[in-house]
Design a protein around this motif. Structure first.
Motif, PDB file in Angstrom:
ATOM      1  N   MET B 427       2.490  -5.766  -6.718  1.00  0.00           N
ATOM      2  CA  MET B 427       3.588  -5.241  -5.912  1.00  0.00           C
ATOM      3  C   MET B 427       4.463  -4.305  -6.745  1.00  0.00           C
ATOM      4  SD  MET B 427       6.381  -7.447  -3.831  1.00  0.00           S
ATOM      5  CE  MET B 427       7.555  -7.746  -5.125  1.00  0.00           C
ATOM      6  N   SER B 430       2.605  -0.802  -7.939  1.00  0.00           N
ATOM      7  CA  SER B 430       2.103   0.248  -7.040  1.00  0.00           C
ATOM      8  C   SER B 430       2.931   1.525  -7.140  1.00  0.00           C
ATOM      9  CB  SER B 430       2.044  -0.262  -5.600  1.00  0.00           C
ATOM     10  OG  SER B 430       3.323  -0.631  -5.165  1.00  0.00           O
ATOM     11  N   MET B 466      -4.242  -4.939  -4.091  1.00  0.00           N
ATOM     12  CA  MET B 466      -3.386  -3.868  -3.571  1.00  0.00           C
ATOM     13  C   MET B 466      -3.400  -3.870  -2.044  1.00  0.00           C
ATOM     14  SD  MET B 466      -3.358  -0.307  -5.527  1.00  0.00           S
ATOM     15  CE  MET B 466      -1.641   0.106  -5.694  1.00  0.00           C
ATOM     16  N   ASN B 469      -1.206  -6.411  -0.770  1.00  0.00           N
ATOM     17  CA  ASN B 469       0.183  -5.982  -0.915  1.00  0.00           C
ATOM     18  C   ASN B 469       0.572  -5.012   0.202  1.00  0.00           C
ATOM     19  OD1 ASN B 469       2.738  -5.570  -2.238  1.00  0.00           O
ATOM     20  ND2 ASN B 469       1.939  -3.589  -2.875  1.00  0.00           N
ATOM     21  N   VAL B 470      -0.340  -4.086   0.512  1.00  0.00           N
ATOM     22  CA  VAL B 470      -0.086  -3.124   1.589  1.00  0.00           C
ATOM     23  C   VAL B 470       0.186  -3.877   2.889  1.00  0.00           C
ATOM     24  CG1 VAL B 470      -1.134  -1.345   3.035  1.00  0.00           C
ATOM     25  CG2 VAL B 470      -1.481  -1.287   0.558  1.00  0.00           C
ATOM     26  N   HIS B 473       3.753  -5.567   4.139  1.00  0.00           N
ATOM     27  CA  HIS B 473       4.841  -4.875   4.857  1.00  0.00           C
ATOM     28  C   HIS B 473       4.331  -4.489   6.231  1.00  0.00           C
ATOM     29  CE1 HIS B 473       6.971  -4.346   1.042  1.00  0.00           C
ATOM     30  NE2 HIS B 473       5.825  -3.966   0.536  1.00  0.00           N
ATOM     31  N   VAL B 503       7.322   2.764   4.064  1.00  0.00           N
ATOM     32  CA  VAL B 503       6.569   2.097   2.996  1.00  0.00           C
ATOM     33  C   VAL B 503       5.155   1.686   3.451  1.00  0.00           C
ATOM     34  CG1 VAL B 503       6.496   0.030   1.532  1.00  0.00           C
ATOM     35  CG2 VAL B 503       8.587   1.397   1.665  1.00  0.00           C
ATOM     36  N   THR B 506       3.114   4.952   3.301  1.00  0.00           N
ATOM     37  CA  THR B 506       2.827   5.487   1.966  1.00  0.00           C
ATOM     38  C   THR B 506       1.905   4.536   1.198  1.00  0.00           C
ATOM     39  OG1 THR B 506       4.947   4.599   1.258  1.00  0.00           O
ATOM     40  CG2 THR B 506       4.889   6.915   1.714  1.00  0.00           C
ATOM     41  N   ASP B 507       2.063   3.234   1.416  1.00  0.00           N
ATOM     42  CA  ASP B 507       1.175   2.257   0.775  1.00  0.00           C
ATOM     43  C   ASP B 507      -0.275   2.439   1.231  1.00  0.00           C
ATOM     44  OD1 ASP B 507       3.215   1.140  -0.615  1.00  0.00           O
ATOM     45  OD2 ASP B 507       3.217  -0.800   0.414  1.00  0.00           O
ATOM     46  N   ARG B 510      -1.667   5.642  -0.217  1.00  0.00           N
ATOM     47  CA  ARG B 510      -1.919   5.510  -1.652  1.00  0.00           C
ATOM     48  C   ARG B 510      -3.253   4.795  -1.879  1.00  0.00           C
ATOM     49  NH1 ARG B 510       1.867   2.268  -2.965  1.00  0.00           N
ATOM     50  NH2 ARG B 510       3.428   3.881  -3.324  1.00  0.00           N
ATOM     51  N   THR B 523       2.382  12.199  -0.036  1.00  0.00           N
ATOM     52  CA  THR B 523       1.612  11.512   0.999  1.00  0.00           C
ATOM     53  C   THR B 523       0.852  12.488   1.904  1.00  0.00           C
ATOM     54  OG1 THR B 523       3.207   9.722   0.940  1.00  0.00           O
ATOM     55  CG2 THR B 523       1.753   9.782   2.832  1.00  0.00           C
ATOM     56  N   GLN B 597      -3.527  -0.585   9.366  1.00  0.00           N
ATOM     57  CA  GLN B 597      -3.470  -1.781   8.516  1.00  0.00           C
ATOM     58  C   GLN B 597      -4.593  -2.754   8.871  1.00  0.00           C
ATOM     59  OE1 GLN B 597       0.559  -3.267   8.971  1.00  0.00           O
ATOM     60  NE2 GLN B 597       1.169  -2.319   7.047  1.00  0.00           N
TER      61      GLN B 597
END
Lengths: 228, 607
Positions: B427, B430, B466, B469-470, B473, B503, B506-507, B510, B523, B597
């Motif tokens: 977290m 990143s 990762m 983590n994405v 959110h 976020v 952008t996560d 990324r 982005t 997601q």
């Protein structure tokens, strides 16, 4: 059951004496009127605006109604008629917000009654506090068509009162006002006040009371009818 | 009072009915049927043809066929039609959450309404993607570079002599000339070239102009916008750029031309920053930032350009602070790079921003060198704080000795995050994958970025962390009255557009960039490059880009409004300040993010 039979017989008899065809037709329809359940019985919810509470000398200045079919209020059936009276509106103007000029621009009472009874054909009436309005309508019909028709009525005030009595809920002054009962049922607050809004408000309340008393199915109407 | 006005007045408050004229509203109202449903009662299940339902009073809960929560709606909101949940149209059951008064429009009435009013039909049928995309189309006229050209190009053939070129420039009274060969632009020669490459070194003016020109100059397309052109010139430090269309030169612009064209261009501030000689002067300048930001937003500039301009100004302040401190400290004892992370690296800063930066040193520093860089970092970070770029709460700053280390040590930091991933370190790390050089030796940053990207790309376990983590959110699924509606059926107060909207995007992007080895931080650029690399399909790329633009538009507008009212800008928006349309658009954008997601969750098998 007996009451309903008596009501039907009386209405059929009166139909022949009425000088107004709309009222005759209404009376004819009463003879075979079925009162089954809330979601399959045609209903008409009505409210009158009056110059006062005395039917001997006060007048009807507005009639509002809306129809219920299959347990749903048909907004397209909404009607609001202003009645032209000779006498000044007087003190009640403050309540109804109807000015003399508006009332003067309205329809003749005969026209209003003809429209109302045409709409009421084959329907059970809904009023909030039926006694007052029915009294005025009876008197008006007598002058208009020479007969005093019968009414088969669901009175939301009476039904709610009996419901609370049965549940032993104490009833205080003002608790049974239309707006107050509506608040309890989570119905929207109407800030304005006229015959149509109150008729609609009464119709909504009838549906709310019905679904509260019979959450799963549909309310049987017979035990709640009142005959005038 | 009209018999239907009770109904039409309320309908008018319920989008999309607010777009109908009175006659149309009446024809809809006439067909409505009001019904009452006590709490807990099923209003319909979508196997029936439900038509359209308007909530007149109360609240309705929508459930899927397994009775899982989908959404909750309240007064003046609609249901009954096909609704998008989590990116797909699902069958659903509507149940009274509270006692409800519902206005029903029959299937036939609903179809007729849509046929008579194509816009209404579009409202109900539009795909989420088209909805979000349409909402991002802000109409604003962008001045194009071609509109600023005052004269045609001054051209000379590449075989001409230096002397001929100089005479042409004098007679045409211009400071530069475009050099052509076979009708193609091959170079540019300026006053400065003649001074430095000819006069100062006693070059024979009879030699060809081609020998002293700048070859293959960078060009601007005639249809580029002023902001875009200015950013390019300032970043690359060009003062003149040829303008071309279909390969043909149309003329030449200077940065001065561009700045003059717009009386108060934000990038004028960058020039002013360069001229200042003390921190106090810079602090004074920084007071112009709020009004500048407000103007950028209100002029309807697109959010990508705003992000780039705001960041360019931050960069300029940073560079100036480094130059100022170096005037005192002297030249650095070794090569180094001032590197920035997070939104500054991505060139996506907005009104409210803190600093995330570090120093990459060429090698391990000795004691004296440590002191030099400590002093430098202290001055720059303190300076930035005074300019309004507050200290990073996570202490990711060159001020922190941990982030002021050699390239080799930086690589070891990345090794540790990548080889021994655990949720917390992933977290925190990143943000370091968004990295950009602002001053100093760019190759140090490039090398680190190359290293980190390759290692992350090759390590699937790290990427799986990762991904988890994405997915931590999640955007909300919508709004309920004045609350934010969460996907588990609960409500929360207020909406943090950064954490819940920006976020997550952008996560996600990324992640895609790392998968495809893209090293850009921005982005929008990442989306483009990852798509070119085949890691994203065109349609997903457009969805995420549009969602990012839309959420940012609302966020920036909100911040500009706060600043106008003298408040500190925040990312926090109370739902009641959002219009019906904004809510609907935001909701659609959130759903596109959720959709992406879900795809990520599936790919990495994480939930």
């Amino acid at each position: 059951m007996l009451q309903r039979w008596r009501h039907g017989r009386r209405c059929r008899k009166l139909a022949g004496f009425s000088s107004a065809p709309e009222l005759s037709n209404y009376l004819e329809s009463c003879a075979s009127l079925a009162a089954d359940r809330l979601d399959n019985t045609p209903l008409i919810s009505v409210d009158l605006e009056l110059t006062g509470l005395e039917k001997e000398h006060d007048k009807i200045i507005a009639i509002g109604w809306t129809l219920i079919e299959d347990g749903k209020i048909c907004l397209g059936s909404n009607r609001h008629l202003l009645i032209n009276i000779d006498k000044s509106v007087g003190a009640s103007a403050a309540i109804h917000e109807l000015m003399d000029s508006e009332v003067a621009a309205g329809d003749e009472l005969e026209f209003g009654l003809a429209e109302l009874f045409r709409a009421a054909q084959g329907r059970i009436w809904i009023f909030h506090h039926a006694g007052l309005d029915v009294g005025f309508l009876k008197k008006a019909c007598e002058q208009w068509a020479g007969v005093t028709p019968g009414f088969m009525v669901l009175d939301t005030l009476r039904i709610e009162y009996r419901l609370r009595k049965r549940r032993e809920v104490p009833v205080k002054q003002g608790d049974l006002q239309l707006s107050e009962i509506r608040r309890v049922y989570g119905l929207p607050r109407y800030t304005a006040h006229n015959a149509l809004i109150d008729a609609l408000a009464t119709a909504e309340l009838m549906l709310a009371i019905g679904s509260r008393m019979e959450p799963e199915g549909s309310l049987k109407l017979a035990p709640h009818l009142k005959f005038f | 009072m009209h018999d239907l006005s009770l109904a039409t007045e309320f309908l008018h408050t319920a989008p999309p009915f607010n777009t109908l004229d009175v006659d149309e509203l009446q024809s809809v109202a006439r067909k409505l049927e009001a019904a009452y449903y006590p709490q807990g009662k099923t209003i319909f299940s979508s196997s029936e043809s439900a038509g359209l339902a308007v909530i007149r009073k109360g609240a309705v809960r929508l459930l899927d066929e397994q009775r899982r929560f989908l959404d909750k709606r309240s007064e003046a909101e609609l249901f009954g039609h096909r609704i998008w949940f989590h990116g797909e149209q699902k069958n659903y059951v509507a149940e009274a959450e509270e006692d409800c008064l519902i206005w029903h429009l029959s299937e036939a009435g609903f179809n007729e309404l849509c046929e008579r009013n194509p816009l209404i039909g579009e409202y109900f049928s539009s795909h989420l993607k088209t909805r979000v995309s349409a909402a991002t189309q802000v109409s604003h006229s962008v001045t194009q570079i071609r509109d600023l050209l005052r004269r045609g190009p001054v051209l000379i053939d590449s075989t001409a002599s230096i002397r001929q070129a100089a005479r042409l420039m004098s007679s045409e009274n211009v400071s530069s000339v475009l050099v052509m060969q076979d009708q193609a632009l091959v170079g540019i020669a300026t006053d400065k070239d003649l001074r430095q490459r000819v006069l100062a070194v006693d070059l024979d003016p009879a030699k060809s102009i081609a020998s002293v020109m700048t070859e293959k100059p960078m060009t601007l397309a005639a249809n580029s916008g002023v902001d875009e052109a200015l950013l390019l010139m300032m970043r690359e430090n060009y003062h003149h750029l040829p303008v071309v269309e279909d390969g043909e030169p149309l003329g030449l612009v200077t940065a001065g031309d561009l700045l003059r064209s717009q009386s108060e261009h934000p990038l004028r501030l960058v020039r002013d920053i360069h001229k200042k000689q003390s921190l106090d002067q810079l602090v004074h300048l920084s007071r112009r930032l709020p009004s500048l930001f407000e103007r950028m937003v209100n002029l309807g500039r697109d959010v990508e350009q705003i992000g780039r301009m705001v960041t360019h100004i931050t960069d300029a302040f940073t560079v100036k602070l480094i130059q100022l401190v170096q005037q005192e400290l002297g030249e650095a004892p070794m090569k180094f790079a001032w590197v920035v992370f997070g939104s500054q690296a991505r060139e996506e800063q907005t009104a409210r921003t803190d600093q995330d930066n570090g120093l990459i040193l060429e090698r391990k520093a000795d004691e004296e060198e440590v002191t030099y860089f400590a002093k430098l970092s202290e001055f720059v970070c303190d300076g930035l704080d005074q300019l309004g770029y507050v200290y990073c709460p996570g202490e990711i700053m060159a001020l922190n000795v941990k982030w002021r280390v050699s390239l080799a040590k930086w690589k070891r930091h990345f090794d540790q995050w990548i080889d021994e991933p655990e949720p917390k370190s992933v977290m925190h790390s990143s943000i370091f994958f968004d990295m950009r050089c602002v001053h100093g030796e760019k190759h140090l940053v490039d090398e680190l970025l190359e290293y980190a990207t390759k290692r992350a790309k090759d390590n699937r376990i790290f990427r799986r962390f990762m991904a988890a983590n994405v997915l931590s959110h999640r955007p909300p699924i919508g709004f309920f009255r004045r609350f934010v509606q969460e996907d588990d059926g609960t409500q929360s107060e207020g909406l943090n557009l950064k954490h819940r909207g920006i976020v997550p995007i952008t996560d996600l992007v990324r992640m895609r960039a790392l998968e495809s080895g893209v090293k850009e931080a921005n982005t929008f650029s990442r989306i483009e490059l990852a798509t070119q690399a085949g890691a994203m399909n065109e349609s997903d790329a457009n969805s995420l880009r549009d969602a990012l633009i839309l959420i940012n538009q609302i966020r920036l507008a909100h911040q500009a409004e706060q600043m106008k009212n003298g408040q500190k800008p925040t990312n926090f928006v109370p739902p009641e300040e959002l219009s019906h349309l904004m809510r609907r658009n935001l909701k659609a954008a959130f759903m596109l993010v959720v959709e992406a997601q879900n795809a990520l969750a599936l790919r990495y098998q994480v939930h």
